[in-house]
Design a protein around this motif. Structure first.
Motif, PDB file in Angstrom:
ATOM      1  N   PRO C 136       0.713  -1.224   0.121  1.00  0.00           N
ATOM      2  CA  PRO C 136      -0.006  -0.032  -0.052  1.00  0.00           C
ATOM      3  C   PRO C 136       0.805   1.519  -0.189  1.00  0.00           C
ATOM      4  CG  PRO C 136      -0.811  -1.734   1.419  1.00  0.00           C
ATOM      5  CD  PRO C 136       0.260  -2.222   1.088  1.00  0.00           C
ATOM      6  N   TYR C 137       1.928   1.208   0.767  1.00  0.00           N
ATOM      7  CA  TYR C 137       2.822   2.406   0.802  1.00  0.00           C
ATOM      8  C   TYR C 137       3.471   2.777  -0.507  1.00  0.00           C
ATOM      9  CZ  TYR C 137       6.345  -0.885   1.820  1.00  0.00           C
ATOM     10  OH  TYR C 137       7.391  -2.169   1.891  1.00  0.00           O
ATOM     11  N   GLN C 138       3.435   1.995  -1.615  1.00  0.00           N
ATOM     12  CA  GLN C 138       3.875   2.292  -2.763  1.00  0.00           C
ATOM     13  C   GLN C 138       2.738   2.625  -3.867  1.00  0.00           C
ATOM     14  OE1 GLN C 138       5.558  -1.645  -3.187  1.00  0.00           O
ATOM     15  NE2 GLN C 138       7.641  -1.006  -3.051  1.00  0.00           N
ATOM     16  N   LEU C 139       1.754   2.929  -3.352  1.00  0.00           N
ATOM     17  CA  LEU C 139       0.659   3.249  -3.998  1.00  0.00           C
ATOM     18  C   LEU C 139       0.298   4.898  -4.108  1.00  0.00           C
ATOM     19  CD1 LEU C 139      -2.028   0.491  -3.740  1.00  0.00           C
ATOM     20  CD2 LEU C 139      -0.207   0.601  -5.302  1.00  0.00           C
ATOM     21  N   SER C 140      -0.220   5.477  -4.878  1.00  0.00           N
ATOM     22  CA  SER C 140      -1.011   6.645  -4.953  1.00  0.00           C
ATOM     23  C   SER C 140      -1.887   6.575  -4.085  1.00  0.00           C
ATOM     24  CB  SER C 140      -1.170   7.449  -6.200  1.00  0.00           C
ATOM     25  OG  SER C 140      -2.234   6.923  -6.959  1.00  0.00           O
ATOM     26  N   GLY C 141      -2.410   7.941  -3.650  1.00  0.00           N
ATOM     27  CA  GLY C 141      -3.869   7.987  -2.829  1.00  0.00           C
ATOM     28  C   GLY C 141      -4.922   7.154  -3.419  1.00  0.00           C
ATOM     29  N   GLY C 142      -5.228   7.720  -4.859  1.00  0.00           N
ATOM     30  CA  GLY C 142      -6.530   7.176  -5.524  1.00  0.00           C
ATOM     31  C   GLY C 142      -6.244   5.616  -5.715  1.00  0.00           C
ATOM     32  N   ALA C 167     -13.639   9.392  -3.551  1.00  0.00           N
ATOM     33  CA  ALA C 167     -13.341  10.707  -3.357  1.00  0.00           C
ATOM     34  C   ALA C 167     -11.876  11.022  -3.954  1.00  0.00           C
ATOM     35  CB  ALA C 167     -13.193  11.022  -2.079  1.00  0.00           C
ATOM     36  N   ALA C 168     -11.066  10.252  -4.059  1.00  0.00           N
ATOM     37  CA  ALA C 168      -9.548  10.455  -4.303  1.00  0.00           C
ATOM     38  C   ALA C 168      -9.601   9.890  -5.835  1.00  0.00           C
ATOM     39  CB  ALA C 168      -8.715   9.866  -3.463  1.00  0.00           C
ATOM     40  N   VAL C 169     -10.307   9.534  -6.804  1.00  0.00           N
ATOM     41  CA  VAL C 169     -10.388   8.747  -7.752  1.00  0.00           C
ATOM     42  C   VAL C 169     -10.674   9.744  -8.976  1.00  0.00           C
ATOM     43  CG1 VAL C 169     -11.251   7.061  -9.207  1.00  0.00           C
ATOM     44  CG2 VAL C 169     -10.738   6.632  -6.980  1.00  0.00           C
TER      45      VAL C 169
ATOM     46  N   PRO E  45      -5.185  11.155 -14.466  1.00  0.00           N
ATOM     47  CA  PRO E  45      -5.770   9.805 -13.844  1.00  0.00           C
ATOM     48  C   PRO E  45      -4.945   9.598 -12.519  1.00  0.00           C
ATOM     49  CG  PRO E  45      -4.505   9.406 -16.039  1.00  0.00           C
ATOM     50  CD  PRO E  45      -4.994  10.958 -15.878  1.00  0.00           C
ATOM     51  N   SER E  46      -5.684   8.725 -11.896  1.00  0.00           N
ATOM     52  CA  SER E  46      -5.233   8.314 -10.454  1.00  0.00           C
ATOM     53  C   SER E  46      -3.727   7.592 -10.737  1.00  0.00           C
ATOM     54  CB  SER E  46      -6.068   7.555  -9.615  1.00  0.00           C
ATOM     55  OG  SER E  46      -5.393   6.890  -8.742  1.00  0.00           O
ATOM     56  N   GLY E  47      -2.795   7.785 -10.264  1.00  0.00           N
ATOM     57  CA  GLY E  47      -1.359   7.130 -10.192  1.00  0.00           C
ATOM     58  C   GLY E  47      -0.574   7.775 -11.219  1.00  0.00           C
ATOM     59  N   CYS E  48      -0.845   9.154 -11.925  1.00  0.00           N
ATOM     60  CA  CYS E  48       0.011   9.241 -13.131  1.00  0.00           C
ATOM     61  C   CYS E  48       1.143  10.158 -12.627  1.00  0.00           C
ATOM     62  CB  CYS E  48      -0.976  10.053 -14.047  1.00  0.00           C
ATOM     63  SG  CYS E  48      -1.266  11.543 -13.584  1.00  0.00           S
ATOM     64  N   GLY E  49       1.120  10.633 -11.359  1.00  0.00           N
ATOM     65  CA  GLY E  49       2.282  11.341 -10.941  1.00  0.00           C
ATOM     66  C   GLY E  49       2.080  12.651 -10.537  1.00  0.00           C
ATOM     67  N   LYS E  50       0.961  12.917 -10.101  1.00  0.00           N
ATOM     68  CA  LYS E  50       0.462  14.360  -9.671  1.00  0.00           C
ATOM     69  C   LYS E  50       1.254  14.525  -8.415  1.00  0.00           C
ATOM     70  CE  LYS E  50      -4.017  13.321  -9.886  1.00  0.00           C
ATOM     71  NZ  LYS E  50      -3.524  12.248 -10.608  1.00  0.00           N
ATOM     72  N   SER E  51       0.832  13.887  -7.548  1.00  0.00           N
ATOM     73  CA  SER E  51       1.373  14.072  -6.102  1.00  0.00           C
ATOM     74  C   SER E  51       3.155  14.110  -6.187  1.00  0.00           C
ATOM     75  CB  SER E  51       1.086  12.972  -5.164  1.00  0.00           C
ATOM     76  OG  SER E  51      -0.326  12.828  -5.109  1.00  0.00           O
ATOM     77  N   THR E  52       3.434  13.117  -6.932  1.00  0.00           N
ATOM     78  CA  THR E  52       4.881  13.327  -7.246  1.00  0.00           C
ATOM     79  C   THR E  52       5.499  14.638  -7.522  1.00  0.00           C
ATOM     80  OG1 THR E  52       4.835  10.807  -7.726  1.00  0.00           O
ATOM     81  CG2 THR E  52       7.004  12.065  -8.135  1.00  0.00           C
ATOM     82  N   PHE E  86      -1.355  18.209   2.207  1.00  0.00           N
ATOM     83  CA  PHE E  86      -0.975  16.948   1.723  1.00  0.00           C
ATOM     84  C   PHE E  86      -2.118  16.049   1.523  1.00  0.00           C
ATOM     85  CE2 PHE E  86       2.709  17.777   4.140  1.00  0.00           C
ATOM     86  CZ  PHE E  86       3.808  17.225   3.592  1.00  0.00           C
ATOM     87  N   GLN E  87      -2.311  15.109   0.492  1.00  0.00           N
ATOM     88  CA  GLN E  87      -3.372  14.054   0.272  1.00  0.00           C
ATOM     89  C   GLN E  87      -3.578  13.548   1.568  1.00  0.00           C
ATOM     90  OE1 GLN E  87      -2.519  11.784  -3.311  1.00  0.00           O
ATOM     91  NE2 GLN E  87      -4.626  11.475  -3.430  1.00  0.00           N
ATOM     92  N   SER E  88      -2.725  13.103   2.252  1.00  0.00           N
ATOM     93  CA  SER E  88      -3.037  12.191   3.412  1.00  0.00           C
ATOM     94  C   SER E  88      -3.000  13.001   4.678  1.00  0.00           C
ATOM     95  CB  SER E  88      -2.054  11.075   3.697  1.00  0.00           C
ATOM     96  OG  SER E  88      -0.768  11.765   3.911  1.00  0.00           O
ATOM     97  N   ASP E 163      -2.821  19.259  -2.694  1.00  0.00           N
ATOM     98  CA  ASP E 163      -2.943  17.845  -3.250  1.00  0.00           C
ATOM     99  C   ASP E 163      -4.288  17.415  -2.718  1.00  0.00           C
ATOM    100  OD1 ASP E 163      -2.478  15.569  -4.510  1.00  0.00           O
ATOM    101  OD2 ASP E 163      -0.718  15.033  -3.436  1.00  0.00           O
ATOM    102  N   GLU E 164      -5.311  17.512  -3.745  1.00  0.00           N
ATOM    103  CA  GLU E 164      -6.588  17.351  -3.787  1.00  0.00           C
ATOM    104  C   GLU E 164      -7.244  17.936  -2.203  1.00  0.00           C
ATOM    105  OE1 GLU E 164      -7.564  13.410  -4.757  1.00  0.00           O
ATOM    106  OE2 GLU E 164      -5.797  13.016  -5.832  1.00  0.00           O
ATOM    107  N   PRO E 165      -7.078  19.124  -2.052  1.00  0.00           N
ATOM    108  CA  PRO E 165      -7.461  19.841  -0.943  1.00  0.00           C
ATOM    109  C   PRO E 165      -8.702  19.860  -0.487  1.00  0.00           C
ATOM    110  CG  PRO E 165      -7.106  21.600  -2.547  1.00  0.00           C
ATOM    111  CD  PRO E 165      -6.751  20.275  -3.196  1.00  0.00           C
ATOM    112  N   THR E 196      -6.269  18.215  -8.429  1.00  0.00           N
ATOM    113  CA  THR E 196      -7.962  18.139  -8.126  1.00  0.00           C
ATOM    114  C   THR E 196      -8.348  16.877  -9.134  1.00  0.00           C
ATOM    115  OG1 THR E 196     -10.082  18.916  -8.227  1.00  0.00           O
ATOM    116  CG2 THR E 196      -8.430  19.668  -9.862  1.00  0.00           C
ATOM    117  N   HIS E 197      -9.474  16.298  -8.790  1.00  0.00           N
ATOM    118  CA  HIS E 197     -10.140  15.246  -9.468  1.00  0.00           C
ATOM    119  C   HIS E 197     -11.336  15.928 -10.259  1.00  0.00           C
ATOM    120  CE1 HIS E 197      -7.353  12.371  -9.334  1.00  0.00           C
ATOM    121  NE2 HIS E 197      -7.478  12.091  -8.305  1.00  0.00           N
ATOM    122  N   SER E 198     -11.639  17.193  -9.733  1.00  0.00           N
ATOM    123  CA  SER E 198     -12.792  17.831 -10.217  1.00  0.00           C
ATOM    124  C   SER E 198     -12.537  18.952 -11.353  1.00  0.00           C
ATOM    125  CB  SER E 198     -13.566  18.346  -9.018  1.00  0.00           C
ATOM    126  OG  SER E 198     -14.412  19.616  -9.375  1.00  0.00           O
TER     127      SER E 198
END
Ligand SMILES: Nc1ncnc2c1ncn2[C@@H]1O[C@H](COP(=O)(O)OP(=O)(O)OP(=O)(O)O)[C@@H](O)[C@H]1O
Ligand SMILES: Nc1ncnc2c1ncn2[C@@H]1O[C@H](COP(=O)(O)OP(=O)(O)OP(=O)(O)O)[C@@H](O)[C@H]1O
Ligand SMILES: [Mg+2]
Ligand SMILES: [Mg+2]
Lengths: 265, 314, 256, 265, 256
Positions: C136-142, C167-169, E45-52, E86-88, E163-165, E196-198
Motif C-alpha cells: 500500500p505505501y507504494q501506491l498513490s492515494g487514489g 473521493a480520491a479517484v 488519472p489516479s497514479g499518473c504522478g501528480k502527487s510526485t 497533503f493528500q493524506s 494535493d486534492e485539498p 484535483t479530480h474535479s
C-alpha cells in the motif's frame, strides 16, 4: 539506479562504524602500553588477545572454548526462542483480553524487577542445578520483557484496521494473527533486541547455578581468581555475541517491518 | 557398581586435594561416581544443600555455621584444611598504618558476613577499637584488588589469591590468622540425611580422601599440579601461594583431638568447635541470627571418621 | 420515509438512534430503513455524522439510544455480511495489494488459487492490474482507495457500506467504477449505503438520497427514479437527473 | 454518561487484578503450612511478613528500613532519570544522524549484553566504590535500553509528518522535538518500563560495590547469611517498588500517548 | 507553454524532470513553468504522478534527471516558502487542532498570543471554529482535511502546493473554500499549484489547467480566461466556463 552513490555511502558508514571501536582500542593500547593503569586491572589488548588465543588452543579449565561457547549459545538460544514466543503470545493476549491482562498483571510486574540472584535459590529448589534452572532463569526475563513489548506494541494497531479485518470475516484469532501481531512488530523487534541483551547479561548469573561450562562460567571463574585478561576475553566474547545478535535482529526488523521503512531523506 | 555422590566446591578457593582426587581417579578407584559441582562461594552452596541437589560440600566454616544456625540439617564431617596465614590483613604503606591501633579512622575492605569480617572484628578488638571506629567497606574478595589499586581503601582483609595480589601491588601484611590468635580453614560438610542413609558412600569417600592426603605428603608438587593447572599458575607460583597460606591438612587421627574436632563426646571443648561457636556469637552480635543453636553438637558428626578408623575398609 | 422498494423486512433499519462522542452529541433520534437491494446515498456537510452512521450499521460502535437492525436482527458487532470501504482506506500496510484484496477469502479458508484468482480479478476491475504485489505505501492515494474498494468487493458482502469511496479517484475511473458498482448490485442484489460529497454521484448511483443537515436534524429524503440499467452516457443527460440534481443543490443551500 | 457500566467494569478488573496474587499467596501458604517444601528454602508468608515487620521496627544491620529504602530509591531515581534522558537523546540523535548512529553502534551494542558483574572491577577502578559507581552501573544499563527504544521508536515517525513540519518552517531541532520525539513516545514509554525493571534488578549488583545500605544490600547480605525470610522480604519489596513504578509509567504512557488510545470495543 | 502571466523569472520551473520509484518510472522529461501569482491545476488519472510532481516542487524528493527551480534558485529540500496540503493530511496527531494550525508560527518563534489568534482565525476560516482544542483523531475526515488546509494558510507561504485539498469536503464548504483561496491569492499574490479530480474545481480556481495523461506523457495545457475576481455564482454559469469544462472532459475521454 542510485548504486554508485549508495555504494560510497555504505563504505563511508562502514568506515564510521569501525572508527569508534578502533579509536577505543587505540586508547586502550595507549593506556596499557604507557602504563597509565596497572595491567592487573586493565590488561593490555595483547594480553586479552593472548588469553583468547590460549583459550582457543587449550580451552578453559580443561574444556575446549567451543564447548563453552556451545553450552552458552545453547542455553541462551533455547531460553530466548521459547521465552520470546511465550512472551509475545501472552503479551498480545493481554492486549486483547482484559481478563488475561488483569490476571497476569501483578505476578508479571512484580517478577520483572526482581534480580536473578533473588530467584536462584528458588530455582535450585524447584528445578535443580542442571540445565533446566539455567535455561528457565534466562527464559523468564526474556518472557517478561517480550510480554511488555508485545502488549504495548499491540496498542499501536489501528482501530480501523481491526474493524476492517472483522468486517471482512476475520475471527478473533485471525485478527490477532493478521492485524494485531503485525502492528505490534515494531515494538516486538525492539523488544527482541533488548531481551537479547538481558538474556546475555543474565547468563553469568544463571551459570552461577552450579555450572562448569559456558561463557558466564569463564567470566565468573576468571574473576574469582582475578585473571583479568580472561575476564576481559570472556566479557568481550559475550559482547561480540550480543552485538552479532543485535545486528541480526535490527536487520530482520527493517526487513520484516518494511512498511515503516522510509526514504532516506 | 559405583555409588553416586555429588560434591559441591568453591571455584574461588584453593582445592588441592579435591582436584587431585578427582583427576587422579582416586574416587573411581573406590567405586564412587563423583559429580563435581562448582560454586562461586560457600553461601551459594547452602540452597543447593537444602534442596538436596548436592550431598557433600567443601566450604569455609563460616557459611556452615550460618546455615546450621538457620536450621539447616547439615553437619561437619571433618576439617579438611587449617590455614594459619591464608587470611591476612594487608595495608597500604602510604596510609601510615604501623599497628592495628593505627586502623582507627581508616577504610578497610572486608566481606561482610565472611571469615574476613570476623577476622577484622578480632583485630579491632585486640587494638581496643570498635567497629564504628573504622569504615568497613563491604566488598567481594575479587573486587578488593581494584579497590585497593584505585586508592579506595587503606587496607584489605581477605584470603588467597586476592590478598596475594594486593601484596604484590605493594601492600604490607599487618596481621594473619595466626598473629591474631585465630584459626580458620576449609571443612567437609554433608547433608545429615546423606550421612545417615549412605554410610557406605561416606566410607568410600573417606578412603579416597585418606589416600589423597597420604599422596600429598609423599609428592606435594605432583599432587598440586592439577589445582595449579585449574587456577592457571606455574608450579613455582603455586608453591609460593601454598606457602603463603601455611595450609595444613589434619590427618584423620588428628581430627579427633582437642586441637580440631575433639574426641568422641568432647567435641564442644575442641579448639575448632570453640572457634565455630565464636562465629555463632559473632553472628548473634551482628544480628544475623535470632538466637544461637540450641545444641552445637548437632553440627559435628565424627562418627563416620570413628568408624573408618575402627575398621578401615580394605 | 418512502422507498421504491416494497419492504417486507428492511435490510437495514435505523430506529431512533442517538449517539454522542464523549460529550459531543452527533446523532439524535435518527431513523431510516433501507430495503434489500436498495442503494442509499448519504449527502451532507462535513462533520455531520455520516461516517458515524456507517459505523453504527457496520456494528463498530453501538448507539447510545435507539436500535440498529440488519435483516430484522439487532446488530451486535461487525460481521462479514457487511463490508466497509473506509474513508481512511484502512488497508493492511504489511500485506501486498493482492493479499489485502484476498483477505476475506483467506479468512474464509479458501484455497491459495482462489485467493490469487480473486485478487487478480478484483485488481483488474478497479484498475490495479499489475500492482498485486506492490505494498500500500507504494501506491498513490487514489490507488489505495481503489484497493480498499476491491478488498470489499472480493468479500461479496450482502451489504456494502462505502464512505466516500471515489473521493480520491479521477473522473474517468470514477465513472467506470460507479457503473461497475451498479452492475454488481443489479447482478447480486447487494444493499448499498454510501457517503459522497458529489450530488452527481449520489443521484447517479443511489435509488434514494438522504440529505443530512446540521447536527441532530432529521435528514431529508429524495427518491431517484431513473431508468435501469443506468449508464453514464444516458443518465447524466436525462432531464430527471438534472432536475433532481438542481433540487438537491437548492435544498443544500437553503439549509445553510 | 457510561459511568455506571464503567464503574462496575473497574471493580471487576480490580477483583481480577487481585485474584492472581491472592491465589499465589494461598498456594504459598498451603505449600509452607502443609510442609510441602522445607521452610528453609521457601519460608512461610508469615515468616516473611515477620521479617518485614522486624525490619520495619528494628531496621536491618542496625540501619532503619527507611534509610535502606531511601538509599536504593535515590540511586535508582538519579540513575534512571539521567540514563533515560541521555538514552532518549542519544537514541533520537542516532535515528536522525547516520554519522552518530555509525559511531555509537559498536560501543553501545557490545556494551549492552555485558553482565554488570563484568563491569564492576572497571567501575571500581574508574569511579571508586562510592555512590558514583553504583549510580553509573544502573545508569549505563538504563541508557543503553532507552537508546535502543528511542532509536527504534523514531522509525515510527511518518515521513509525511516530518515533511510537513519542515515545509512549515521547522528546523532540525524543531522537527526533532515536535515530530520525531512524539512519534517515538510509544516505544519510549515501553522502554521506560523495561528499563525500570532492569535498573531494579541491577540494584543488587550495584550495591555489591562496598555498600552497607539499600534494598540490594539487604537481599545480598541476607542471602550470604542464609536468612531466607529476609531475602524474600527484600525481593518482594523490590518487586513492589518495580510494580508501582511500572503502573505509573503504564498510566503515564496511556495519558501521554493519548492519540493511540482506542475505543474499547 | 503559454501563460497569461508575463513571466520574468518563473516562480516555479520544472525542466526536463524524470523520476522513478525504485524501478518504476513515473515522470519523464516533464517541463512546465508557473508564473508568480499564478494558480495551476493538475488534472489526470489516479497514479499518473501528480502527487510526485508536488513532492518535487516542495523539495521532499529530488528529480533523477532535469531540474526544479523556485524563483530561479534550484530546490534543495523543503522550505517554509512552499506550503503543502497533503493528500493524506499529515496532521500531527499529538497536537490539538489549534496547535496544528499554529505550528508554523511556533517554529518561527512567534508569541503565544499570536499563535492563538492565528489558530482561531484560520479555524474559523475553514469552519473549524470551536474545535481548536480537539485532537485530529476526534475529527471527521473532512474536518481533518480542512485542518491541514488551515495549517498551511496560517504559514502564509509564497507558494501553496495543494494535493486534492477539498476532496473530502462537502459541496457548500468546498465552494466557500475555493472562493477563500481565490480571495487570499488575489490579496497576497500567492503562487498555487493544486491537484484535483474535479474539472469544475480546476477550471474555477486555476488560471491554467495541466491535464496529465498516461505515465511519461507530456501534460496538455488549457488556459482559463475567466473574469476576475471570480465568484461561484457568476462563473459557474459563464459560457466560457462551461465550454472549457466540456473541452477538458472531451480531452480526458480521448486519452482513454
Ligand atoms: N473518535 C471521535 N472522537 C470524538 N469525536 C468524534 C470522533 N469521530 C468523529 N467525531 C465527531 O463526530 C462528528 C461527526 O463525525 P463523522 O466522522 O461521522 O462526520 P462525517 O459526516 O463523516 O464528516 P466528513 O464528511 O467530514 O467525513 C464530528 O463533529 C467529529 O468531530
Ligand atoms: N513511495 C512509493 N514507492 C513506490 N512507488 C510509488 C510511491 N509513491 C507513489 N508511487 C507510484 O508512483 C506513481 C505515481 O504516484 P502519485 O502518488 O504521484 O500519483 P497521483 O497522480 O498523485 O495519483 P492519485 O491521484 O491517485 O493521488 C503510482 O503509480 C505509484 O504506484
Ligand atoms: Mg466521514
Ligand atoms: Mg496523489
Amino acid at each position: 539506479m542510485k548504486t554508485p552513490r549508495y555504494r560510497s555511502r555504505t563504505c563511508l558508514r562502514a568506515g564510521l562504524v569501525l572508527a569508534s571501536p578502533v579509536a577505543l582500542l587505540l586508547l586502550w593500547w595507549a593506556a596499557a602500553g604507557l602504563g597509565w593503569v596497572r595491567p592487573i586491572i586493565l590488561p593490555s589488548p595483547d594480553a586479552v588477545l593472548a588469553s583468547f588465543l590460549d583459550m582457543l588452543r587449550h580451552g578453559y579449565s580443561g574444556v575446549p572454548l567451543w564447548t563453552h561457547l556451545a553450552a552458552s549459545a545453547g542455553r541462551v538460544g533455547v531460553a530466548f526462542a521459547t521465552g520470546a514466543v511465550l512472551g509475545v503470545a501472552l503479551g498480545l493476549w493481554r492486549a486483547r483480553s482484559g481478563v488475561a491482562d488483569a490476571l497476569l498483571l501483578v505476578p508479571a510486574e512484580v517478577l520483572r524487577p526482581i534480580p536473578p540472584l533473588g530467584l536462584v535459590p528458588l530455582f535450585i529448589l524447584w528445578f535443580g542445578i542442571g540445565e533446566l534452572s539455567k535455561v528457565l532463569l534466562i527464559l523468564l526475563s526474556v518472557l517478561l520483557i517480550m510480554m511488555v513489548s508485545a502488549q504495548a506494541g499491540a496498542a499501536g494497531a489501528s482501530l480501523d484496521a481491526i474493524r476492517a479485518a472483522r468486517s471482512l470475516g476475520a475471527g478473533r484469532l485471525q485478527v490477532f494473527r493478521h492485524v494485531i501481531l503485525p502492528s505490534a512488530l515494531p515494538q516486538i523487534m525492539t523488544g527482541l533486541r533488548v531481551a537479547m541483551g538481558a538474556a546475555l547479561s543474565i547468563l553469568v548469573a544463571s551459570e552461577l547455578l552450579g555450572g562448569d561450562k559456558g561463557l558466564g562460567f569463564i567470566v565468573l571463574d576468571a574473576a574469582n581468581f582475578f585473571r583479568t585478561p580472561y575476564v576481559f576475553a570472556g566479557v568481550l566474547l559475550i559482547g561480540a555475541f550480543g552485538m552479532a545478535a543485535d545486528r541480526l535482529f535490527a536487520w530482520l526488523g527493517r526487513r520484516i517491518v518494511h512498511w515503516q521503512r522510509q526514504a532516506d531523506t | 557398581q559405583p555409588l553416586p555422590v555429588r560434591i559441591g566446591y568453591q571455584t574461588g578457593d584453593i582445592n588441592v586435594l579435591l582436584m587431585y582426587a578427582a583427576n587422579a581417579k582416586l574416587f573411581e578407584a573406590q567405586q564412587l561416581a563423583v559429580t563435581l559441582v562448582p560454586f562461586p562461594a560457600g553461601p551459594a552452596m547452602l540452597p543447593a544443600l537444602a534442596a538436596s541437589e548436592i550431598d557433600l560440600a567443601w566450604m569455609g566454616e563460616f557459611p556452615a555455621v550460618t546455615g546450621y544456625s538457620n536450621g539447616m540439617p547439615i553437619e561437619i564431617l571433618m576439617v579438611e584444611r587449617l590455614d594459619a596465614t591464608n587470611v591476612r590483613l594487608a595495608v597500604n604503606p602510604a596510609a601510615g598504618i604501623q599497628s592495628l591501633a593505627d586502623l582507627k579512622g581508616k577504610r578497610i575492605a572486608a566481606s561482610v558476613g565472611s571469615t574476613s569480617h570476623n577476622h577484622l572484628l578480632h583485630a579491632l578488638k585486640q587494638a581496643g577499637l570498635r567497629q564504628e571506629d573504622v569504615t568497613i567497606v563491604n566488598l567481594a574478595p575479587a573486587n578488593m584488588p581494584p579497590a585497593y589499586l584505585a586508592g579506595q581503601v587503606d587496607a584489605a582483609l581477605t584470603w588467597e589469591p586476592n590478598i596475594g595480589l594486593i601484596e604484590q601491588e605493594g601492600a604490607r601484611t599487618l596481621a594473619t590468622t595466626r598473629s591474631l590468635g585465630m584459626i580458620t580453614g576449609g571443612i567437609w560438610v554433608s547433608r545429615q540425611a546423606f550421612t545417615r542413609e549412605q554410610p557406605e558412600t561416606v566410607q568410600r569417600f573417606l578412603k579416597a580422601w585418606r589416600l589423597a592426603q597420604q599422596a600429598y605428603q609423599g609428592a606435594p608438587r605432583e599432587v598440586r599440579q592439577y589445582e595449579a593447572a585449574r587456577v592457571k599458575q606455574s608450579g613455582d607460583a603455586f608453591d609460593a601461594l601454598i606457602a603463603r597460606q601455611t595450609a595444613q591438612h589434619p590427618g584423620f587421627e588428628a581430627q579427633l583431638t582437642a586441637e580440631v574436632l575433639g574426641a568422641p563426646g568432647q567435641e564442644l571443648d575442641a579448639r575448632f568447635v570453640r572457634h565455630l561457636r565464636g562465629i555463632g556469637d559473632f553472628l548473634l552480635a551482628e544480628k544475623r541470627i535470632q538466637a544461637l543453636p540450641a545444641d552445637w553438637r548437632g553440627l559435628i558428626n565424627t562418627r563416620p571418621l570413628q568408624q573408618f578408623l575402627a575398621e578401615p575398609p580394605r | 420515509m418512502g422507498s421504491a422498494f416494497p419492504s417486507v423486512v428492511p435490510a437495514l433499519a435505523v430506529d431512533g438512534v442517538g449517539f454522542a462522542y464523549g460529550g459531543l452529541p452527533v446523532l439524535d433520534k435518527l431513523s431510516f430503513h433501507v430495503a434489500p437491494g436498495e442503494a442509499v446515498a448519504l449527502l451532507g456537510p462535513s462533520g455531520c455524522g455520516k461516517s458515524t452512521v456507517l459505523n453504527l450499521l457496520a456494528g463498530f460502535i453501538a448507539p447510545d439510544t435507539g436500535s440498529v437492525h440488519v435483516d430484522g436482527v439487532p446488530v451486535h458487532g461487525p460481521g462479514p455480511d457487511r463490508g466497509m470501504v473506509f474513508q481512511s482506506y484502512a488497508l493492511f500496510d504489511w500485506m501486498t495489494v493482492g493479499e489485502n484484496i484476498a483477505f476475506s477469502l483467506r479468512c474464509a479458508g479458501r484455497s491459495r488459487t482462489e485467493q490469487r484468482a480473486a485478487a487478480r480479478d478484483m485488481a483488474a476491475l478497479v484498475g490495479l492490474a499489475g500492482f498485486e504485489s506492490a505494498y500500500p505505501y507504494q501506491l498513490s492515494g487514489g490507488m489505495r482507495q481503489r484497493c480498499s474498494l476491491a478488498r470489499v468487493l472480493a468479500a461479496k458482502p450482502r451489504v456494502m457500506l462505502m464512505d466516500e469511496p471515489f473521493a480520491a479517484v479521477d473522473v474517468q475511473t470514477r465513472e467506470k467504477l460507479q457503473e461497475e458498482i451498479l452492475r454488481i448490485q443489479a447482478a447480486t442484489g447487494t444493499t448499498i449505503v454510501f457517503v459522497t460529497h458529489s450530488i452527481d454521484e449520489a443521484v447517479f448511483v443511489g435509488h434514494r438520497v438522504l440529505l443530512f443537515g446540521a447536527c441532530g436534524q432529521a435528514p431529508r429524503a429524495f427518491s431517484v427514479d431513473l431508468p435501469a440499467p443506468r449508464s453514464q452516457k444516458r443518465n447524466r443527460l436525462h432531464p430527471d437527473f438534472l432536475a433532481l440534481r438542481n433540487q438537491i443543490y437548492q435544498a443544500m443551500h437553503e439549509d445553510a
